[in-house]
Scaffold this motif. Structure first.
Motif, PDB file in Angstrom:
ATOM      1  N   ALA A   1       1.034  -1.202   0.552  1.00 27.11           N
ATOM      2  CA  ALA A   1      -0.117  -0.171   0.187  1.00 27.11           C
ATOM      3  C   ALA A   1       1.099   1.053  -0.037  1.00 27.11           C
ATOM      4  CB  ALA A   1      -0.468  -0.164   1.091  1.00 27.11           C
ATOM      5  N   ALA A   2       2.250   1.180   0.362  1.00 25.20           N
ATOM      6  CA  ALA A   2       2.631   2.480   0.876  1.00 25.20           C
ATOM      7  C   ALA A   2       3.644   2.243  -0.671  1.00 25.20           C
ATOM      8  CB  ALA A   2       3.896   1.713   1.526  1.00 25.20           C
ATOM      9  N   VAL A   3       3.783   1.476  -1.308  1.00 26.66           N
ATOM     10  CA  VAL A   3       4.692   1.964  -2.620  1.00 26.66           C
ATOM     11  C   VAL A   3       3.402   2.256  -3.819  1.00 26.66           C
ATOM     12  CG1 VAL A   3       4.532   0.536  -4.683  1.00 26.66           C
ATOM     13  CG2 VAL A   3       6.089  -0.497  -2.869  1.00 26.66           C
ATOM     14  N   GLY A   4       2.014   1.468  -3.562  1.00 25.40           N
ATOM     15  CA  GLY A   4       0.756   2.376  -4.118  1.00 25.40           C
ATOM     16  C   GLY A   4       0.453   3.545  -4.093  1.00 25.40           C
ATOM     17  N   TRP A   5       1.196   4.089  -2.900  1.00 28.96           N
ATOM     18  CA  TRP A   5       0.894   5.939  -2.759  1.00 28.96           C
ATOM     19  C   TRP A   5       1.327   6.290  -3.601  1.00 28.96           C
ATOM     20  CZ3 TRP A   5       3.205   9.852  -0.405  1.00 28.96           C
ATOM     21  CH2 TRP A   5       2.464  11.152  -0.045  1.00 28.96           C
ATOM     22  N   PHE A   6       2.903   6.203  -3.683  1.00 30.76           N
ATOM     23  CA  PHE A   6       3.795   6.439  -4.802  1.00 30.76           C
ATOM     24  C   PHE A   6       3.305   6.401  -6.331  1.00 30.76           C
ATOM     25  CE2 PHE A   6       6.061   6.799  -1.152  1.00 30.76           C
ATOM     26  CZ  PHE A   6       6.832   7.569  -0.752  1.00 30.76           C
ATOM     27  N   GLU A   7       2.751   5.318  -6.698  1.00 33.57           N
ATOM     28  CA  GLU A   7       2.444   5.430  -8.101  1.00 33.57           C
ATOM     29  C   GLU A   7       1.472   5.979  -8.181  1.00 33.57           C
ATOM     30  OE1 GLU A   7       3.402   0.565  -7.597  1.00 33.57           O
ATOM     31  OE2 GLU A   7       4.249   1.211  -9.887  1.00 33.57           O
ATOM     32  N   GLY A   8       0.033   6.728  -7.433  1.00 33.69           N
ATOM     33  CA  GLY A   8      -0.900   7.148  -7.860  1.00 33.69           C
ATOM     34  C   GLY A   8      -2.034   5.940  -7.211  1.00 33.69           C
ATOM     35  N   ASP A   9      -1.788   4.931  -5.990  1.00 29.47           N
ATOM     36  CA  ASP A   9      -2.950   4.498  -5.374  1.00 29.47           C
ATOM     37  C   ASP A   9      -3.634   5.451  -4.377  1.00 29.47           C
ATOM     38  OD1 ASP A   9      -5.358   2.981  -4.615  1.00 29.47           O
ATOM     39  OD2 ASP A   9      -3.898   1.195  -4.383  1.00 29.47           O
ATOM     40  N   ASN A  10      -4.021   6.740  -4.365  1.00 25.26           N
ATOM     41  CA  ASN A  10      -4.051   7.411  -3.139  1.00 25.26           C
ATOM     42  C   ASN A  10      -5.460   8.167  -3.383  1.00 25.26           C
ATOM     43  OD1 ASN A  10      -3.230   9.564  -4.963  1.00 25.26           O
ATOM     44  ND2 ASN A  10      -1.469   9.140  -4.802  1.00 25.26           N
ATOM     45  N   ASP A  11      -6.025   9.435  -2.587  1.00 19.95           N
ATOM     46  CA  ASP A  11      -6.806   9.639  -2.205  1.00 19.95           C
ATOM     47  C   ASP A  11      -7.693  10.503  -3.535  1.00 19.95           C
ATOM     48  OD1 ASP A  11      -7.855   9.232   0.284  1.00 19.95           O
ATOM     49  OD2 ASP A  11      -6.511  10.484   0.905  1.00 19.95           O
ATOM     50  N   ILE A  12      -5.999  10.631  -4.463  1.00 21.23           N
ATOM     51  CA  ILE A  12      -6.703  11.976  -5.243  1.00 21.23           C
ATOM     52  C   ILE A  12      -6.062  11.288  -6.844  1.00 21.23           C
ATOM     53  CG2 ILE A  12      -6.694  13.677  -4.459  1.00 21.23           C
ATOM     54  CD1 ILE A  12      -4.128  14.728  -5.929  1.00 21.23           C
ATOM     55  N   GLY A  13      -5.976  10.094  -6.362  1.00 18.50           N
ATOM     56  CA  GLY A  13      -5.604   9.018  -7.722  1.00 18.50           C
ATOM     57  C   GLY A  13      -4.286   9.246  -8.975  1.00 18.50           C
ATOM     58  N   GLN A  14      -2.918  10.512  -7.820  1.00 20.40           N
ATOM     59  CA  GLN A  14      -2.169  11.344  -8.958  1.00 20.40           C
ATOM     60  C   GLN A  14      -0.781  10.187  -7.983  1.00 20.40           C
ATOM     61  OE1 GLN A  14      -2.156  13.260 -11.079  1.00 20.40           O
ATOM     62  NE2 GLN A  14      -4.534  13.026 -11.256  1.00 20.40           N
ATOM     63  N   PRO A  15      -0.368   9.843  -9.295  1.00 21.38           N
ATOM     64  CA  PRO A  15       1.754   9.645  -8.664  1.00 21.38           C
ATOM     65  C   PRO A  15       2.259  10.677  -7.851  1.00 21.38           C
ATOM     66  CG  PRO A  15       1.341   9.875 -10.942  1.00 21.38           C
ATOM     67  CD  PRO A  15      -0.160  10.657 -10.870  1.00 21.38           C
ATOM     68  N   MET A  16       3.112  10.160  -6.885  1.00 22.87           N
ATOM     69  CA  MET A  16       3.638  10.623  -6.534  1.00 22.87           C
ATOM     70  C   MET A  16       5.265  10.318  -6.429  1.00 22.87           C
ATOM     71  SD  MET A  16       2.032  12.955  -4.631  1.00 22.87           S
ATOM     72  CE  MET A  16       2.947  13.350  -3.059  1.00 22.87           C
ATOM     73  N   TRP A  17       5.716  10.512  -7.601  1.00 19.11           N
ATOM     74  CA  TRP A  17       7.484  10.579  -8.078  1.00 19.11           C
ATOM     75  C   TRP A  17       6.820  10.911  -9.447  1.00 19.11           C
ATOM     76  CZ3 TRP A  17      10.146   6.085  -9.601  1.00 19.11           C
ATOM     77  CH2 TRP A  17       9.568   5.001 -10.602  1.00 19.11           C
ATOM     78  N   ASP A  18       8.490  11.154  -9.658  1.00 15.50           N
ATOM     79  CA  ASP A  18       8.854  11.304 -11.168  1.00 15.50           C
ATOM     80  C   ASP A  18       9.392  10.219 -11.990  1.00 15.50           C
ATOM     81  OD1 ASP A  18       9.424  12.218 -13.487  1.00 15.50           O
ATOM     82  OD2 ASP A  18      10.187  14.270 -13.242  1.00 15.50           O
ATOM     83  N   PRO A  19       9.331   9.482 -12.189  1.00 12.78           N
ATOM     84  CA  PRO A  19       9.919   8.341 -13.348  1.00 12.78           C
ATOM     85  C   PRO A  19      11.104   8.684 -13.432  1.00 12.78           C
ATOM     86  CG  PRO A  19       7.805   7.760 -13.164  1.00 12.78           C
ATOM     87  CD  PRO A  19       7.739   8.887 -13.193  1.00 12.78           C
ATOM     88  N   ALA A  20      11.631   9.975 -14.587  1.00 12.12           N
ATOM     89  CA  ALA A  20      12.269  10.249 -15.367  1.00 12.12           C
ATOM     90  C   ALA A  20      13.249  10.476 -14.328  1.00 12.12           C
ATOM     91  CB  ALA A  20      11.285  11.522 -16.670  1.00 12.12           C
ATOM     92  N   THR A  21      13.121  11.457 -13.086  1.00 12.54           N
ATOM     93  CA  THR A  21      14.243  11.965 -12.127  1.00 12.54           C
ATOM     94  C   THR A  21      14.517  10.250 -11.429  1.00 12.54           C
ATOM     95  OG1 THR A  21      13.078  13.254 -10.440  1.00 12.54           O
ATOM     96  CG2 THR A  21      13.679  14.283 -12.600  1.00 12.54           C
ATOM     97  N   GLY A  22      13.652   9.915 -10.597  1.00 14.05           N
ATOM     98  CA  GLY A  22      13.751   8.770  -9.596  1.00 14.05           C
ATOM     99  C   GLY A  22      13.430   9.830  -8.336  1.00 14.05           C
ATOM    100  N   GLY A  23      12.795  11.251  -8.413  1.00 17.58           N
ATOM    101  CA  GLY A  23      12.477  12.554  -7.128  1.00 17.58           C
ATOM    102  C   GLY A  23      11.029  11.935  -6.569  1.00 17.58           C
ATOM    103  N   GLY A  24      11.285  12.099  -5.623  1.00 23.46           N
ATOM    104  CA  GLY A  24       9.821  12.169  -4.964  1.00 23.46           C
ATOM    105  C   GLY A  24       9.142  13.310  -4.835  1.00 23.46           C
ATOM    106  N   PHE A  25       8.263  13.457  -5.053  1.00 22.25           N
ATOM    107  CA  PHE A  25       7.211  14.598  -4.548  1.00 22.25           C
ATOM    108  C   PHE A  25       7.009  15.433  -3.197  1.00 22.25           C
ATOM    109  CE2 PHE A  25       5.019  13.783  -9.039  1.00 22.25           C
ATOM    110  CZ  PHE A  25       6.438  14.425  -9.765  1.00 22.25           C
ATOM    111  N   ASP A  26       6.743  16.430  -3.170  1.00 23.22           N
ATOM    112  CA  ASP A  26       6.927  16.836  -1.670  1.00 23.22           C
ATOM    113  C   ASP A  26       5.663  16.680  -0.969  1.00 23.22           C
ATOM    114  OD1 ASP A  26       9.569  17.361  -1.516  1.00 23.22           O
ATOM    115  OD2 ASP A  26       9.277  19.405  -1.749  1.00 23.22           O
ATOM    116  N   GLY A  27       4.639  16.547  -1.520  1.00 20.47           N
ATOM    117  CA  GLY A  27       3.072  16.619  -0.221  1.00 20.47           C
ATOM    118  C   GLY A  27       1.438  15.869  -2.025  1.00 20.47           C
ATOM    119  N   LEU A  28       0.761  15.787  -0.636  1.00 22.25           N
ATOM    120  CA  LEU A  28      -0.420  15.672  -1.782  1.00 22.25           C
ATOM    121  C   LEU A  28      -1.525  16.397  -0.886  1.00 22.25           C
ATOM    122  CD1 LEU A  28      -1.615  13.331  -3.956  1.00 22.25           C
ATOM    123  CD2 LEU A  28      -2.096  11.561  -1.956  1.00 22.25           C
TER     124      LEU A  28
END
Length: 339
Positions: A280-307
């Motif tokens: 579920a934690a991995v899913g949250w980063f991939e977009g399985d979260n409250d607004i259905g948006q990914p929380m990281w950038d596969p192009a850079t390997g960077g994580g986004f700061d907030g949902l």
């Protein structure tokens, strides 16, 4: 989580210069004017020391983080947390979270790194840091994680064992309402570390009551922060009993701390809830979260700061990127074990 997501250190390296890893970014661009912090460099040491076959660039990060923590440490074991872009420390040494996270990083390096000189240097800094104790529960919890790591390779290390015993003496039972099984009146930040620290201390000290207390706390936290089949973590402002959900601004550190604790719980408890929580934690980063948006950038390997309720804060700061890397490391090990 159907594919093997490999942690990528590209963005973390892009955020790093010869002094350390910059704390903040504007999208993927580092913001040097905000400087560096010991909290982040301790987390850098954790994730880089965990890499089983580190590239030369990751090995460089290990040595850089270890040097940074050495410079941050005061002779009495306290830690300064803030360094400006010129390399000048801007605060005084304390035993707040930066102290506990540094001990966590040093213990992880001592237990897991195979690089020449790293273990000896980490242990020397670790022993100096453990001259002190902190009144803050999370600082002590992070320190307990580091002490437990050291005991995996040096089981007779009495300094580490005393720290765990001192931590166990302060780890209170959940209080209050029957449906609020948490030792604080509100969930705050990096909540799962309080459960994970009880788990590791209970195992290392042969204290089954403390171990079971930690497992129960973690199980409650997973259930509490799961809504509609996906992770819905408490926001940066925290959450108390009866607060509306979902709530925002959700932070990657909350998710990665939960992944850390689930991975730790699974080491000695075969129940499926821990692998489910990690997925579920991995899913949250991939977009399985409250607004259905990914929380990281596969192009850079960077994580986004907030949902947020209607958007993602797409800045890729150090804390968020390290939270992503840590979570993917656990997921990678889980899938490799299952193969």
């Amino acid at each position: 989580m159907t594919t093997l997501l490999t942690p990528r250190f590209d963005h973390l390296l892009a955020m790093t210069d010869e002094l350390g890893t910059f704390e903040h970014a504007f999208f993927a661009e580092p913001r040097p004017e905000h400087g560096y912090c010991t909290d982040d460099m301790a987390r850098v040491l954790v994730v880089t020391s965990r890499e089983r076959e580190p590239s030369p660039a990751v090995q460089w990060l290990v040595h850089l983080a270890l040097r940074f923590l050495g410079e941050a440490q005061a002779p009495d074991g306290g830690y300064r947390n803030r360094m400006d872009a010129s390399g000048r420390w801007t605060d005084e040494a304390t035993v707040e979270d930066c102290w506990g996270r540094s001990i966590w990083g040093l213990g992880t390096a001592a237990a897991r790194s195979d690089l020449t000189g790293v273990r000896d240097t980490a242990i020397a800094q670790f022993d100096r840091a453990l001259q002190r104790r902190s009144p803050w529960p999370r600082a002590m919890a992070f320190a307990a994680l580091g002490a437990a790591e050291v005991l995996t390779v040096l089981p007779e290390h009495q300094v580490a064992r005393r720290l765990l015993a001192d931590y166990a003496g302060t780890a209170t039972e959940p209080q209050g309402e029957s449906d609020w099984q948490w030792p604080e009146p509100r969930l705050r930040y990096a909540n799962a570390v309080l459960a994970e620290a009880r788990i590791v201390a209970g195992r290392a000290l042969g204290h089954p009551v403390l171990l079971q207390r930690g497992l129960r706390m973690l199980e409650w936290l997973i259930e509490d922060q799961t809504t509609g089949g996906h992770l819905s973590p408490s926001p940066a402002a925290g959450r108390g009993l009866g607060d509306p959900r979902p709530a925002y601004d959700q932070q990657p550190i909350e998710v990665s701390t939960l992944a850390d604790a689930c991975a730790r719980a699974a080491e000695g408890d075969s129940r499926q809830i821990w692998s489910t929580g990690l997925k579920a934690a991995v899913g949250w980063f991939e977009g399985d979260n409250d607004i259905g948006q990914p929380m990281w950038d596969p192009a850079t390997g960077g994580g986004f700061d907030g949902l947020h309720a209607n958007r993602v804060n797409a800045n890729q700061g150090a804390e968020s990127t390290l939270a992503l890397l840590s979570t993917l490391q656990h997921a990678q090990r889980l899938m490799m074990t299952a193969q």
